[in-house]
Write a protein that holds these residues in place. Structure first.
Motif, mmCIF file in Angstrom:
data_model
loop_
_atom_site.group_PDB
_atom_site.id
_atom_site.type_symbol
_atom_site.label_atom_id
_atom_site.label_comp_id
_atom_site.label_asym_id
_atom_site.label_seq_id
_atom_site.Cartn_x
_atom_site.Cartn_y
_atom_site.Cartn_z
ATOM 1 N N PRO A 85 0.836 -1.214 0.000
ATOM 2 C CA PRO A 85 0.000 0.000 0.000
ATOM 3 C C PRO A 85 0.864 1.254 0.000
ATOM 4 O O PRO A 85 1.725 1.441 0.867
ATOM 5 C CB PRO A 85 -0.794 -0.136 1.311
ATOM 6 N N VAL A 110 -3.308 10.733 0.945
ATOM 7 C CA VAL A 110 -3.428 9.706 1.984
ATOM 8 C C VAL A 110 -4.069 10.368 3.194
ATOM 9 O O VAL A 110 -3.551 11.354 3.724
ATOM 10 C CB VAL A 110 -2.047 9.133 2.347
ATOM 11 N N THR A 195 -0.152 2.681 5.069
ATOM 12 C CA THR A 195 0.404 3.145 3.802
ATOM 13 C C THR A 195 1.894 3.321 4.011
ATOM 14 O O THR A 195 2.331 3.829 5.053
ATOM 15 C CB THR A 195 -0.201 4.483 3.357
#
Length: 278
Positions: A85, A110, A195
């Motif tokens: 990710p 994000v 992430t």
């Protein structure tokens, strides 16, 4: 993420970032700012006709603007599998202005925050669930399986630096190489959804390097360091993984000599003694 740099650098980077925003037909949103080491990068959320995004500006001396660090995010976009990710790169521009070269990158935004905000070192235990840890393990295994000729850590550096900073005779030959993110620390990881940020320096490194680096940056929080050893034991509790820890300790002890992460020196040396004696 790091603190704001000295005023002249901050003023220059904010001005160039504003110029880059116009190139992408973007407008800064809110007051959030994210600085890289000594102001080398500067990022802000922006609004674009296609939705919210994140605009990152990289600066380097004009004669050093390019190469592996410049191309890392673009290559990650091309080669990293879906199991990793990461923010998706929409567009990029490069140019030179006076003494500086610049790279502007527009990413999908994000929404989750980084686990630490201004430094890579962990100082308190993060609230991370089992899913987060499982996804991290999956991501690191997927990164390690990517084939690339990029290099994150060089054997020549280890031959010179490991004896110097470890202070003990050691076989510096890397037992196994795999692909690594290369800068896996808490300011490059988000939660509650994982992430992995900052893909400048990824490439070949000693097997287990990413796990070893995250572990080293966690040594001030023993419970989290122990959790990393538990979750990533299949990497760290091997001869290659222990060697990767020695590599990371070498690098971080070198940064200590430059005045960075001074509080890590004692736990790094304790971990070094454990690895050497064990």
């Amino acid at each position: 993420m790091y603190s704001e740099p000295e005023p002249d650098t901050a003023r220059r980077m904010r001005g160039v970032h504003a110029t880059a925003a116009t190139v992408f037909d973007a407008k800064p949103v809110g007051s959030r700012e994210a600085w890289g080491w000594r102001g080398r990068t500067f990022s802000r959320p922006v609004a674009t006709p296609s939705g919210e995004a994140w605009l990152r500006l990289v600066s380097a001396p004009a004669d050093k603007a390019g190469g592996k660090l410049w191309d890392g995010p673009q290559e990650a976009e091309r080669l990293m599998p879906p199991a990793v990710p990461r923010p998706r790169l929409r567009e990029r521009r490069t140019w030179t202005e006076g003494e500086h070269g610049y790279l502007a990158e527009l990413y999908d935004k994000v929404t989750d925050p980084t686990i630490t905000t201004h430094e890579p070192v962990l100082r308190e235990a993060p609230d991370l669930n089992g899913t987060w840890w499982d996804e991290l393990v999956t991501a690191l295994d997927a990164i390690a399986g990517v084939s690339s000729d990029r290099v994150a850590v060089r054997q020549e550096y280890l031959d010179r630096a490991m004896p110097e900073y470890l202070g003990t005779p050691i076989d510096t030959k890397v037992p196994a190489w795999t692909t690594a993110h290369g800068d896996l620390h808490w300011a490059n990881l988000t939660a509650p959804a994982l992430t992995v940020l900052d893909w400048e320096g990824w490439g070949l490194a000693p097997a287990g390097y990413d796990a070893a680096l995250l572990h080293a940056y966690s040594l001030l929080v023993p419970d989290t360091a122990a959790e990393i050893r538990r979750r990533l034991g299949h990497v760290l509790e091997t001869p290659a993984g222990r060697f990767a820890e020695l590599v990371v300790i070498t690098e971080l002890l070198q940064t200590v000599t430059r005045g960075d992460s001074l509080e890590l020196e004692a736990p790094l040396r304790t971990r070094l003694a454990h690895l050497v004696e064990g």
